[in-house]
Design a protein around this motif. Structure first.
Motif, mmCIF file in Angstrom:
data_model
loop_
_atom_site.group_PDB
_atom_site.id
_atom_site.type_symbol
_atom_site.label_atom_id
_atom_site.label_comp_id
_atom_site.label_asym_id
_atom_site.label_seq_id
_atom_site.Cartn_x
_atom_site.Cartn_y
_atom_site.Cartn_z
ATOM 1 N N LEU A 61 0.847 -1.182 0.000
ATOM 2 C CA LEU A 61 0.000 0.000 0.000
ATOM 3 C C LEU A 61 0.885 1.234 0.000
ATOM 4 O O LEU A 61 1.776 1.365 0.848
ATOM 5 C CB LEU A 61 -0.903 0.019 1.227
ATOM 6 C CG LEU A 61 -1.812 -1.184 1.424
ATOM 7 C CD1 LEU A 61 -2.605 -1.036 2.716
ATOM 8 C CD2 LEU A 61 -2.733 -1.362 0.245
ATOM 9 N N MET A 62 0.667 2.125 -0.940
ATOM 10 C CA MET A 62 1.374 3.403 -0.966
ATOM 11 C C MET A 62 0.529 4.385 -0.172
ATOM 12 O O MET A 62 -0.609 4.679 -0.549
ATOM 13 C CB MET A 62 1.555 3.889 -2.400
ATOM 14 C CG MET A 62 2.312 5.167 -2.512
ATOM 15 S SD MET A 62 2.453 5.616 -4.257
ATOM 16 C CE MET A 62 3.485 7.046 -4.117
ATOM 17 N N LEU A 63 1.074 4.845 0.946
ATOM 18 C CA LEU A 63 0.339 5.746 1.835
ATOM 19 C C LEU A 63 0.685 7.191 1.519
ATOM 20 O O LEU A 63 1.815 7.504 1.140
ATOM 21 C CB LEU A 63 0.676 5.429 3.290
ATOM 22 C CG LEU A 63 0.417 3.983 3.736
ATOM 23 C CD1 LEU A 63 0.881 3.782 5.168
ATOM 24 C CD2 LEU A 63 -1.035 3.612 3.580
ATOM 25 N N ASP A 103 -8.330 -3.967 -13.195
ATOM 26 C CA ASP A 103 -9.656 -3.680 -12.636
ATOM 27 C C ASP A 103 -9.736 -4.105 -11.167
ATOM 28 O O ASP A 103 -10.295 -3.389 -10.339
ATOM 29 C CB ASP A 103 -10.751 -4.387 -13.427
ATOM 30 C CG ASP A 103 -10.979 -3.784 -14.797
ATOM 31 O OD1 ASP A 103 -10.533 -2.637 -15.030
ATOM 32 O OD2 ASP A 103 -11.604 -4.463 -15.641
ATOM 33 N N ILE A 104 -9.183 -5.264 -10.876
ATOM 34 C CA ILE A 104 -9.176 -5.761 -9.490
ATOM 35 C C ILE A 104 -8.357 -4.825 -8.603
ATOM 36 O O ILE A 104 -8.761 -4.485 -7.491
ATOM 37 C CB ILE A 104 -8.624 -7.201 -9.424
ATOM 38 C CG1 ILE A 104 -9.560 -8.164 -10.145
ATOM 39 C CG2 ILE A 104 -8.411 -7.636 -7.982
ATOM 40 C CD1 ILE A 104 -8.979 -9.546 -10.374
ATOM 41 N N ARG A 105 -7.217 -4.383 -9.102
ATOM 42 C CA ARG A 105 -6.364 -3.477 -8.343
ATOM 43 C C ARG A 105 -7.090 -2.164 -8.041
ATOM 44 O O ARG A 105 -7.083 -1.682 -6.907
ATOM 45 C CB ARG A 105 -5.066 -3.188 -9.115
ATOM 46 C CG ARG A 105 -4.038 -2.416 -8.297
ATOM 47 C CD ARG A 105 -2.926 -1.850 -9.169
ATOM 48 N NE ARG A 105 -3.411 -0.832 -10.077
ATOM 49 C CZ ARG A 105 -3.704 0.426 -9.718
ATOM 50 N NH1 ARG A 105 -3.568 0.806 -8.481
ATOM 51 N NH2 ARG A 105 -4.116 1.302 -10.622
ATOM 52 N N ARG A 106 -7.751 -1.613 -9.054
ATOM 53 C CA ARG A 106 -8.508 -0.365 -8.842
ATOM 54 C C ARG A 106 -9.669 -0.579 -7.869
ATOM 55 O O ARG A 106 -9.956 0.283 -7.032
ATOM 56 C CB ARG A 106 -9.045 0.157 -10.173
ATOM 57 C CG ARG A 106 -8.017 0.878 -10.973
ATOM 58 C CD ARG A 106 -8.666 1.657 -12.110
ATOM 59 N NE ARG A 106 -7.766 1.679 -13.230
ATOM 60 C CZ ARG A 106 -8.024 1.192 -14.430
ATOM 61 N NH1 ARG A 106 -9.180 0.651 -14.696
ATOM 62 N NH2 ARG A 106 -7.126 1.265 -15.388
ATOM 63 N N LYS A 111 -12.045 0.244 -2.485
ATOM 64 C CA LYS A 111 -12.596 -0.319 -1.256
ATOM 65 C C LYS A 111 -11.752 0.032 -0.037
ATOM 66 O O LYS A 111 -12.281 0.366 1.020
ATOM 67 C CB LYS A 111 -12.718 -1.840 -1.368
ATOM 68 C CG LYS A 111 -13.867 -2.293 -2.199
ATOM 69 C CD LYS A 111 -14.015 -3.788 -2.154
ATOM 70 C CE LYS A 111 -15.224 -4.169 -2.978
ATOM 71 N NZ LYS A 111 -15.817 -5.401 -2.559
ATOM 72 N N LEU A 112 -10.435 -0.054 -0.179
ATOM 73 C CA LEU A 112 -9.551 0.239 0.943
ATOM 74 C C LEU A 112 -9.616 1.714 1.325
ATOM 75 O O LEU A 112 -9.593 2.056 2.508
ATOM 76 C CB LEU A 112 -8.119 -0.185 0.622
ATOM 77 C CG LEU A 112 -7.913 -1.687 0.389
ATOM 78 C CD1 LEU A 112 -6.454 -1.984 0.091
ATOM 79 C CD2 LEU A 112 -8.409 -2.514 1.541
ATOM 80 N N ARG A 113 -9.715 2.585 0.334
ATOM 81 C CA ARG A 113 -9.867 4.014 0.636
ATOM 82 C C ARG A 113 -11.165 4.280 1.390
ATOM 83 O O ARG A 113 -11.184 5.061 2.341
ATOM 84 C CB ARG A 113 -9.847 4.832 -0.653
ATOM 85 C CG ARG A 113 -8.484 5.084 -1.198
ATOM 86 C CD ARG A 113 -8.571 5.928 -2.431
ATOM 87 N NE ARG A 113 -7.263 6.356 -2.876
ATOM 88 C CZ ARG A 113 -7.038 6.950 -4.026
ATOM 89 N NH1 ARG A 113 -8.039 7.206 -4.852
ATOM 90 N NH2 ARG A 113 -5.830 7.314 -4.359
ATOM 91 N N MET A 124 -6.093 8.128 3.132
ATOM 92 C CA MET A 124 -4.706 7.801 3.433
ATOM 93 C C MET A 124 -3.975 6.911 2.428
ATOM 94 O O MET A 124 -2.763 6.886 2.391
ATOM 95 C CB MET A 124 -4.561 7.240 4.850
ATOM 96 C CG MET A 124 -4.725 5.777 5.036
ATOM 97 S SD MET A 124 -4.356 5.154 6.687
ATOM 98 C CE MET A 124 -5.305 6.168 7.744
ATOM 99 N N ILE A 125 -4.669 6.131 1.609
ATOM 100 C CA ILE A 125 -4.004 5.226 0.661
ATOM 101 C C ILE A 125 -3.937 5.889 -0.703
ATOM 102 O O ILE A 125 -4.959 6.220 -1.292
ATOM 103 C CB ILE A 125 -4.734 3.869 0.583
ATOM 104 C CG1 ILE A 125 -4.729 3.198 1.955
ATOM 105 C CG2 ILE A 125 -4.087 2.972 -0.467
ATOM 106 C CD1 ILE A 125 -5.561 1.953 2.046
ATOM 107 N N LYS A 126 -2.736 6.073 -1.194
ATOM 108 C CA LYS A 126 -2.513 6.701 -2.498
ATOM 109 C C LYS A 126 -2.658 5.678 -3.620
ATOM 110 O O LYS A 126 -3.235 5.968 -4.660
ATOM 111 C CB LYS A 126 -1.111 7.318 -2.521
ATOM 112 C CG LYS A 126 -0.664 7.858 -3.829
ATOM 113 C CD LYS A 126 -1.244 9.199 -4.081
ATOM 114 C CE LYS A 126 -0.626 9.781 -5.352
ATOM 115 N NZ LYS A 126 -1.434 10.801 -5.923
ATOM 116 N N ASP A 127 -2.125 4.466 -3.404
ATOM 117 C CA ASP A 127 -2.166 3.450 -4.457
ATOM 118 C C ASP A 127 -2.013 2.058 -3.850
ATOM 119 O O ASP A 127 -1.529 1.907 -2.730
ATOM 120 C CB ASP A 127 -1.037 3.695 -5.457
ATOM 121 C CG ASP A 127 -1.345 3.148 -6.839
ATOM 122 O OD1 ASP A 127 -2.417 2.535 -7.027
ATOM 123 O OD2 ASP A 127 -0.523 3.350 -7.750
#
Length: 138
Positions: A61-63, A103-106, A111-113, A124-127
């Protein structure tokens, strides 16, 4: 005389550009990376009821800032569960294709954001980065 003025204007332009660039450096974000450990191994929807598919993924996770590392660690079980759920609902065709993987990554990122916004008040999550992505079907 014209040459001297041109040199002075060029020099002033260069100095103002340098101050703008150096000003941007002071406002640069302090990104941090958080690894969801251990790597995720879960199933996905197979192409038929008799075939079972598995995916093995390492996720970073890129924060947005290093100050979010503690919150990411605290909420890592929730982040892992959401990621596992996202993979579990994917069809085999999507898991196996490059465009499906993106698509899964996006979808995971979104969802995590949403989860972090609800839990901490900040996305908090950039990528989301898949550093290892293996799939197999029995």
């Amino acid at each position: 005389m014209k040459k001297t003025i041109w040199v002075l204007v060029s020099l002033l332009t260069l100095l103002s550009y340098h101050s703008v660039v150096s000003g941007q450096e002071t406002t640069r974000k302090n990104y941090a990376y958080f690894s969801l450990e251990p790597e995720i191994v879960t199933n996905y929807l197979g192409s038929s009821a008799r075939k079972l598919g598995f995916v093995r993924v390492s996720i970073e996770l890129m924060l947005e800032d290093a100050e979010f590392l503690e919150a990411a660690e605290h909420h890592s079980p929730l982040l892992r569960a959401a990621t596992i759920e996202a993979f579990g609902s994917q069809p085999a065709e999507k898991v196996k294709s490059l465009t499906g993987r993106e698509d899964i990554r996006r979808n995971c990122l979104e969802k995590l954001r949403e989860l972090m916004l609800r839990e901490t008040g900040s996305e908090m999550i950039k990528d989301v980065i898949f550093t290892k992505y293996l799939y197999f079907q029995s």
